[in-house]
Enzyme design. Structure first.
Site, mmCIF file in Angstrom:
data_model
loop_
_atom_site.group_PDB
_atom_site.id
_atom_site.type_symbol
_atom_site.label_atom_id
_atom_site.label_comp_id
_atom_site.label_asym_id
_atom_site.label_seq_id
_atom_site.Cartn_x
_atom_site.Cartn_y
_atom_site.Cartn_z
ATOM 1 N N ALA A 66 0.866 -1.173 0.000
ATOM 2 C CA ALA A 66 0.000 0.000 0.000
ATOM 3 C C ALA A 66 0.906 1.226 0.000
ATOM 4 C CB ALA A 66 -0.890 -0.016 1.236
ATOM 5 N N GLY A 112 0.577 -4.961 1.057
ATOM 6 C CA GLY A 112 -0.647 -5.009 0.256
ATOM 7 C C GLY A 112 -0.438 -5.677 -1.101
ATOM 8 N N GLU A 115 -0.686 -9.260 -0.411
ATOM 9 C CA GLU A 115 -2.104 -9.503 -0.085
ATOM 10 C C GLU A 115 -2.949 -9.561 -1.360
ATOM 11 O OE1 GLU A 115 -2.049 -6.277 2.939
ATOM 12 O OE2 GLU A 115 -3.098 -7.731 4.200
ATOM 13 N N GLU A 135 4.665 -5.400 7.348
ATOM 14 C CA GLU A 135 3.904 -4.370 8.073
ATOM 15 C C GLU A 135 4.411 -4.138 9.489
ATOM 16 O OE1 GLU A 135 2.601 -6.522 5.990
ATOM 17 O OE2 GLU A 135 1.024 -5.549 4.805
HETATM 18 N N1 DAK Z 1 4.615 3.217 -0.835
HETATM 19 C C1 DAK Z 1 5.014 4.365 -1.405
HETATM 20 N N2 DAK Z 1 6.146 4.496 -2.108
HETATM 21 C C2 DAK Z 1 6.909 3.417 -2.247
HETATM 22 C C3 DAK Z 1 6.574 2.166 -1.677
HETATM 23 C C4 DAK Z 1 5.343 2.085 -0.945
HETATM 24 N N3 DAK Z 1 4.915 0.964 -0.415
HETATM 25 N N4 DAK Z 1 7.539 1.280 -1.971
HETATM 26 C C5 DAK Z 1 8.452 1.944 -2.701
HETATM 27 N N5 DAK Z 1 8.075 3.229 -2.866
HETATM 28 C C6 DAK Z 1 8.792 4.281 -3.579
HETATM 29 C C7 DAK Z 1 10.006 4.716 -2.788
HETATM 30 O O1 DAK Z 1 9.652 5.663 -1.799
HETATM 31 C C8 DAK Z 1 10.856 5.317 -3.895
HETATM 32 O O2 DAK Z 1 10.359 6.596 -4.211
HETATM 33 P P1 DAK Z 1 11.360 7.845 -4.520
HETATM 34 O O3 DAK Z 1 12.202 7.975 -3.292
HETATM 35 O O4 DAK Z 1 12.124 7.390 -5.735
HETATM 36 O O5 DAK Z 1 10.425 8.987 -4.775
HETATM 37 C C9 DAK Z 1 10.567 4.423 -5.087
HETATM 38 O O6 DAK Z 1 9.321 3.759 -4.799
HETATM 39 C C10 DAK Z 1 11.638 3.349 -5.300
HETATM 40 O O7 DAK Z 1 11.809 2.655 -4.055
HETATM 41 P P2 DAK Z 1 13.241 2.482 -3.357
HETATM 42 O O8 DAK Z 1 14.125 3.605 -3.705
HETATM 43 O O9 DAK Z 1 12.977 2.207 -1.914
HETATM 44 O O10 DAK Z 1 13.760 1.165 -4.091
HETATM 45 P P3 DAK Z 1 14.780 0.096 -3.493
HETATM 46 O O11 DAK Z 1 15.144 -0.769 -4.631
HETATM 47 O O12 DAK Z 1 15.863 0.750 -2.703
HETATM 48 O O13 DAK Z 1 13.911 -0.773 -2.458
HETATM 49 C C11 DAK Z 1 11.929 -1.930 -1.707
HETATM 50 C C12 DAK Z 1 12.821 -1.527 -2.917
HETATM 51 C C13 DAK Z 1 10.688 -2.591 -2.261
HETATM 52 C C14 DAK Z 1 12.704 -2.956 -0.827
HETATM 53 C C15 DAK Z 1 11.615 -0.680 -0.881
HETATM 54 O O14 DAK Z 1 11.064 0.308 -1.764
HETATM 55 C C16 DAK Z 1 10.633 -0.924 0.230
HETATM 56 O O15 DAK Z 1 10.992 -1.430 1.303
HETATM 57 N N6 DAK Z 1 9.365 -0.512 -0.017
HETATM 58 C C17 DAK Z 1 8.353 -0.551 0.988
HETATM 59 C C18 DAK Z 1 7.904 -1.944 1.204
HETATM 60 C C19 DAK Z 1 6.862 -1.905 2.255
HETATM 61 O O16 DAK Z 1 7.120 -1.775 3.445
HETATM 62 N N7 DAK Z 1 5.644 -1.913 1.752
HETATM 63 C C20 DAK Z 1 4.517 -1.608 2.518
HETATM 64 C C21 DAK Z 1 4.154 -2.768 3.337
HETATM 65 S S1 DAK Z 1 2.921 -2.289 4.390
HETATM 66 C C22 DAK Z 1 -3.929 -0.037 4.712
HETATM 67 C C23 DAK Z 1 -4.105 -1.341 4.404
HETATM 68 C C24 DAK Z 1 -3.036 -2.122 4.164
HETATM 69 C C25 DAK Z 1 -1.804 -1.586 4.288
HETATM 70 C C26 DAK Z 1 -1.643 -0.272 4.623
HETATM 71 C C27 DAK Z 1 -2.682 0.499 4.842
HETATM 72 N N8 DAK Z 1 -5.054 0.794 4.995
HETATM 73 C C28 DAK Z 1 -6.310 0.205 4.907
HETATM 74 C C29 DAK Z 1 -4.844 2.132 5.454
HETATM 75 C C30 DAK Z 1 -0.686 -2.377 3.982
HETATM 76 C C31 DAK Z 1 0.478 -1.852 4.218
HETATM 77 C C32 DAK Z 1 1.564 -2.317 3.485
HETATM 78 O O17 DAK Z 1 1.490 -2.710 2.352
#
Ligand code: DAK
Length: 256
Positions: A66, A112, A115, A135
């Protein structure tokens, strides 16, 4: 037919739906969720489409979760409400689709994103993909059915380890766990998904809908799904959530 942030192609009764938000690794913001919802609704009405392949644009990411920037400022009520909306519009909707959805996981499937892949009926992964529910590293729990569907697919012990450690599995381990049905080299991913779709196409579409409905009767909509949404919302009121999301946006490790 066109949908914002998506590319849709239909060939020989198989639709391929590609999420196109490469600048954020195809992270799911509200606009993408809404657009996917419209596409799934529309595809269900198209009798010439019998199987749907869902994938992400580029070679790096299926969906990196997400959109963290979008929900970082939310409180418990907004978190719970968004979780409920996401379930209804997308995750439960895909799971309850009339035709099989094959997730073609072309890279990161995180939070997400995993998911969404788990809401699909089967999964094929590229060998370089990484899958996980990170998460808890943000002070959250999975909020789109992940606590329920991951346990169903891999068993409680492995699901617990994945969620508590917030670590990513490589594709080979994901296959061994039963999280994905098949692993292939990235350049053959869509071909493999089309191959699986071709096997499905030999059989009755009406019976496919019936299988999905019967299996879902056992696996979807149980009390755990509602409880997940409530607990997920509560996480938004914690200091760990504030620290976890701020740390991600500041590109540093959280201090819990
Ligand atoms: N959201 C927003 N931007 C994201 C993102 C995300 N999930 N994942 C990556 N990006 C963006 C980065 O901020 C970066 O943007 P800029 O800095 O270039 O503007 C760009 O994509 C490239 O990412 P990285 O520079 O980080 O790329 P790397 O190769 O270094 O790393 C990575 C890749 C996938 C390991 C890393 O980007 C990462 O850890 N991403 C986040 C993974 C993560 O934690 N995902 C979220 C999991 S929690 C909800 C319901 C469900 C959820 C939330 C809310 N509601 C009902 C409210 C679920 C939550 C999740 O999914």
């Amino acid at each position: 037919m066109e949908f914002p942030h998506l590319h849709l192609s239909i060939d020989q009764r198989v639709a391929t739906l590609t999420i196109e938000r490469p600048e954020a690794l195809n992270a799911l913001n509200k606009a993408v969720i809404q657009s996917l919802h419209q596409a799934v609704e529309w595809l269900d009405t198209q009798s010439e489409v019998r199987v749907v392949i869902l994938t992400g644009s580029g070679a790096k990411s299926f969906v990196a979760g997400a959109d963290i920037a979008e929900f970082a400022s939310f409180g418990p009520k907004e978190g719970e409400a968004l979780s409920e909306t996401g379930h209804r519009l997308l995750f439960d909707r895909v799971a309850a689709a009339q035709k099989p959805y094959i997730a073609a996981i072309n890279g990161y499937a995180l939070g997400g994103g995993l998911e969404l892949a788990m809401a699909c009926h089967v999964r094929i992964s590229s060998s370089s993909a990484r899958l996980g529910l990170p998460e808890t590293s943000l002070g959250l729990i999975p909020g789109y059915g992940g606590t329920q569907r991951l346990v169903q697919l891999v068993g409680k012990g492995r699901a617990m380890e994945m969620m508590l450690s917030a670590s990513m599995l490589d594709a080979e381990t994901a296959e061994r766990y039963g999280l994905v049905n098949q692993v292939v080299e990235g350049e053959h991913l869509l071909e493999a998904a089309q191959g699986m779709a071709a096997k499905f196409l030999k059989n009755s579409g009406q019976a496919h809908s019936a299988v999905i409905q019967a299996v879902n009767a056992a696996t979807e909509g149980g009390p755990g799904f509602a409880e997940e949404q409530r607990i997920f919302g509560a996480c938004f009121g914690t200091t760990d959530f504030a620290e976890g999301t701020t740390a991600f946006l500041e590109k540093r490790k959280p201090s819990f």
